[in-house]
Scaffold this motif. Sequence first.
Motif, mmCIF file in Angstrom:
data_model
loop_
_atom_site.group_PDB
_atom_site.id
_atom_site.type_symbol
_atom_site.label_atom_id
_atom_site.label_comp_id
_atom_site.label_asym_id
_atom_site.label_seq_id
_atom_site.Cartn_x
_atom_site.Cartn_y
_atom_site.Cartn_z
ATOM 1 N N VAL A 276 -114.971 -82.767 -1.363
ATOM 2 C CA VAL A 276 -114.248 -83.153 -0.657
ATOM 3 C C VAL A 276 -114.921 -83.408 0.792
ATOM 4 O O VAL A 276 -115.236 -82.551 1.251
ATOM 5 C CB VAL A 276 -112.559 -82.656 -0.446
ATOM 6 C CG1 VAL A 276 -111.792 -82.870 -1.628
ATOM 7 C CG2 VAL A 276 -112.877 -81.121 -0.144
ATOM 8 N N THR A 277 -114.561 -84.633 1.373
ATOM 9 C CA THR A 277 -115.076 -84.892 2.797
ATOM 10 C C THR A 277 -113.985 -85.026 3.836
ATOM 11 O O THR A 277 -113.088 -85.758 3.654
ATOM 12 C CB THR A 277 -115.915 -85.971 2.808
ATOM 13 O OG1 THR A 277 -116.980 -86.042 1.813
ATOM 14 C CG2 THR A 277 -116.747 -86.385 4.243
ATOM 15 N N VAL A 278 -114.241 -84.079 5.052
ATOM 16 C CA VAL A 278 -113.276 -84.146 6.014
ATOM 17 C C VAL A 278 -113.452 -85.412 6.983
ATOM 18 O O VAL A 278 -114.797 -85.568 7.090
ATOM 19 C CB VAL A 278 -113.082 -82.968 6.866
ATOM 20 C CG1 VAL A 278 -112.405 -82.993 8.087
ATOM 21 C CG2 VAL A 278 -112.659 -81.567 5.797
ATOM 22 N N SER A 279 -112.779 -86.213 7.077
ATOM 23 C CA SER A 279 -113.018 -87.593 7.931
ATOM 24 C C SER A 279 -112.382 -87.358 9.302
ATOM 25 O O SER A 279 -113.078 -87.888 10.361
ATOM 26 C CB SER A 279 -112.604 -88.794 7.272
ATOM 27 O OG SER A 279 -111.241 -88.613 6.991
ATOM 28 N N LYS B 296 -104.103 -81.337 11.978
ATOM 29 C CA LYS B 296 -104.096 -82.171 10.679
ATOM 30 C C LYS B 296 -105.486 -82.435 10.165
ATOM 31 O O LYS B 296 -106.051 -82.853 11.084
ATOM 32 C CB LYS B 296 -103.136 -83.245 10.801
ATOM 33 C CG LYS B 296 -101.802 -83.041 11.469
ATOM 34 C CD LYS B 296 -100.703 -82.740 10.458
ATOM 35 C CE LYS B 296 -99.527 -82.387 10.851
ATOM 36 N NZ LYS B 296 -99.421 -80.928 11.594
ATOM 37 N N ILE B 297 -105.629 -82.217 8.979
ATOM 38 C CA ILE B 297 -107.232 -82.422 8.691
ATOM 39 C C ILE B 297 -106.994 -83.723 7.635
ATOM 40 O O ILE B 297 -106.413 -83.496 6.427
ATOM 41 C CB ILE B 297 -107.717 -81.270 8.037
ATOM 42 C CG1 ILE B 297 -107.827 -80.197 8.870
ATOM 43 C CG2 ILE B 297 -109.179 -81.348 7.362
ATOM 44 C CD1 ILE B 297 -106.922 -79.139 8.956
ATOM 45 N N SER B 298 -107.905 -84.691 8.019
ATOM 46 C CA SER B 298 -107.668 -86.067 6.929
ATOM 47 C C SER B 298 -108.790 -85.747 5.987
ATOM 48 O O SER B 298 -110.150 -85.810 6.750
ATOM 49 C CB SER B 298 -107.691 -87.282 8.037
ATOM 50 O OG SER B 298 -106.529 -87.140 8.542
ATOM 51 N N LEU B 299 -108.710 -86.047 4.755
ATOM 52 C CA LEU B 299 -109.856 -86.024 3.851
ATOM 53 C C LEU B 299 -110.198 -87.522 3.625
ATOM 54 O O LEU B 299 -109.248 -88.476 3.941
ATOM 55 C CB LEU B 299 -109.419 -85.382 2.598
ATOM 56 C CG LEU B 299 -108.847 -83.987 2.725
ATOM 57 C CD1 LEU B 299 -108.734 -83.331 1.503
ATOM 58 C CD2 LEU B 299 -109.608 -83.221 3.488
ATOM 59 N N GLY B 300 -111.464 -87.710 3.156
ATOM 60 C CA GLY B 300 -111.775 -89.058 2.794
ATOM 61 C C GLY B 300 -110.860 -89.968 1.711
ATOM 62 O O GLY B 300 -110.881 -91.163 1.758
ATOM 63 N N THR B 301 -110.208 -89.136 0.853
ATOM 64 C CA THR B 301 -109.297 -89.657 -0.155
ATOM 65 C C THR B 301 -107.972 -90.088 0.694
ATOM 66 O O THR B 301 -107.273 -90.867 -0.023
ATOM 67 C CB THR B 301 -108.983 -88.623 -1.145
ATOM 68 O OG1 THR B 301 -108.560 -87.295 -0.295
ATOM 69 C CG2 THR B 301 -110.051 -88.284 -1.965
ATOM 70 N N GLY B 302 -107.914 -89.986 1.868
ATOM 71 C CA GLY B 302 -106.409 -90.167 2.551
ATOM 72 C C GLY B 302 -105.632 -88.911 2.534
ATOM 73 O O GLY B 302 -104.485 -89.120 3.335
ATOM 74 N N GLU B 303 -105.700 -87.954 1.934
ATOM 75 C CA GLU B 303 -104.726 -86.774 1.722
ATOM 76 C C GLU B 303 -105.013 -86.083 3.236
ATOM 77 O O GLU B 303 -105.952 -85.993 4.071
ATOM 78 C CB GLU B 303 -105.411 -85.734 0.836
ATOM 79 C CG GLU B 303 -104.408 -84.434 0.689
ATOM 80 C CD GLU B 303 -105.170 -83.491 -0.333
ATOM 81 O OE1 GLU B 303 -104.678 -82.403 -0.189
ATOM 82 O OE2 GLU B 303 -106.155 -83.841 -1.054
ATOM 83 N N ILE B 304 -103.818 -85.722 3.631
ATOM 84 C CA ILE B 304 -103.884 -84.975 5.010
ATOM 85 C C ILE B 304 -103.380 -83.338 4.617
ATOM 86 O O ILE B 304 -102.312 -83.230 4.005
ATOM 87 C CB ILE B 304 -103.069 -85.788 6.058
ATOM 88 C CG1 ILE B 304 -103.469 -86.991 6.127
ATOM 89 C CG2 ILE B 304 -102.810 -84.869 7.351
ATOM 90 C CD1 ILE B 304 -102.550 -87.917 7.277
#
Length: 487
Positions: A243-246, A256-264
Amino acid sequence: MIHAPHQPAIEKRVVIIGGGLAGLSAAAALSARGLQVTLLEMRRRVGGRAASFEDPLSGGLVDACQHVAMGCCTNFLDLMKQSGLENDFYRDRTMVFIGPNGVRSICSTQPWLPAPLHLLPMLWGLGHLSMFQRAAVVWGMLRLAWLRPSRLSDAKTTGKWLASIGQPAEAIRLFWQPVMESALGESIDLVDLAAARKVVVDGFFGNRHASDLVIPKKSLGEIFGVGLCDWLIGRGVHVRTSVTVSKIECNETGPKISLGTGEIISADSVVVAVPWKRAVSLVGDLLPPFPLLPQGSAADQEACLSGSPITAVHLWFDRPFLDVPHAVLVGQVSQWVFRPEYASEVDSKQHSGYCQVVISASRNVLAIGREQLLEKILEELQTFWPKAASANLVDWRIVTDPTAVLSVRPGVDRIRPTSVTKNSAVHLAGDWTATGWPSTMEGAVLSGRIAADGVLAQCGEGAPTTRVPDLPRSLLATCIAGRRALN
Ligand SMILES: Cc1cc2nc3c(=O)[nH]c(=O)nc-3n(C[C@H](O)[C@H](O)[C@H](O)COP(=O)(O)OP(=O)(O)OC[C@H]3O[C@@H](n4cnc5c(N)ncnc54)[C@H](O)[C@@H]3O)c2cc1C
């Protein structure tokens, strides 16, 4: 990929970004204090730069580059002990140096002598140096240890300083250069004098166990990627790989940490334990300004964050020929040759002679070209191990990490950021942050513990610190090098 966590003890959510040793160490320290820890790693396996790849022939794991710790790496060794992984390493007090003329010196420190006298048998055993050069090396070490940190000029590189105190050119080329390049991963002509002093004082001089080599018996992938990861999961750390943090955004409700998948993901605190360029892209607005050296820039005196390359040449021969587990080839392109202990597990009948050649600060070598580099390495191995000439090379691979370690140039310690950022919920970790250590496994583990201390302080959980002290200095070493600065 999600690994199931255990029940947390304290309802404070910490997200750690980056599953290198810095992030893993922060996760260990924080889970030990009962915080709810999630670790996010973009690769398939944790371990970061201390990683392995799949052997193309046997499918076993081979380290991207051989790693070696030292007895002075107290926080790293403490983490290995805590996690039950200390037996995955062995200690070696003996180093084999092979001089340009083929003279082989098997040199050991003597733990029954008080530091720094324990070094004398090793230094005196350096048969590829003349008596005069050996005496000069001992004198150079004493001069360096005597230098008080306040008198270490920012502008001086180690190479220049050694020349200025009259170290013979051959002693510099055949002793100081290989030792400093292996320890600091940077050329002696670029490296900061304060970093060199740290190697001499804390890595050799101060304690009779400081210079012990601590060498993995298994691949790093097995030790950190599996062993340490499983241990953390067992302690309740929620480890998520691939999982990549974007993006990281901070508002009054916390990060709030956003992932490359759109998950926060929401958290009370974040530890950003990624390399410096990634940290700048994720939380650059929260960091003090520090200059980054553009890749490939020729600037050699500027204090800026830049990387130094390390190259590992992997060689799969059809039969073994190395008669030692490791050796330093002095004055050659190959700097350190290893036959890792785990190689026997990886080996098959077709390639029982796996070995790895490590070249630190490999900028100049990269210009040679891969085929020519391979030819040169093979020629050197055949010179010092004639049996290599009759072994068939089944496969080879050259792996270079262009920013393997932080280039510790003069003044760089002034601009390495601490773990503290402009937002009290965001903490920084990584071997490149201000730990007082060069970029090493110890620096990374220590940085994770410093960041963990910051998170605990932010949560009101304060003392005691999660760090362990450096090895104590002997009385004689203290008389020469002074007392250790309190960190
Ligand atoms: C070739 C080589 C040889 C070395 N030899 C030695 C040695 O002999 N002895 C020694 O002590 N040290 C050695 N080192 C240094 C040591 O490997 C490092 O100091 C240490 O592993 C750094 O750990 P770290 O956690 O600070 O950074 P890293 O290991 O770089 O970890 C950062 C992690 O963050 C992840 N990441 C980055 N961005 C994101 C994102 N957006 N989202 C999620 N995850 C992200 C990365 O995938 C990585 O896993 C060597 C290094 C190299 C490269």
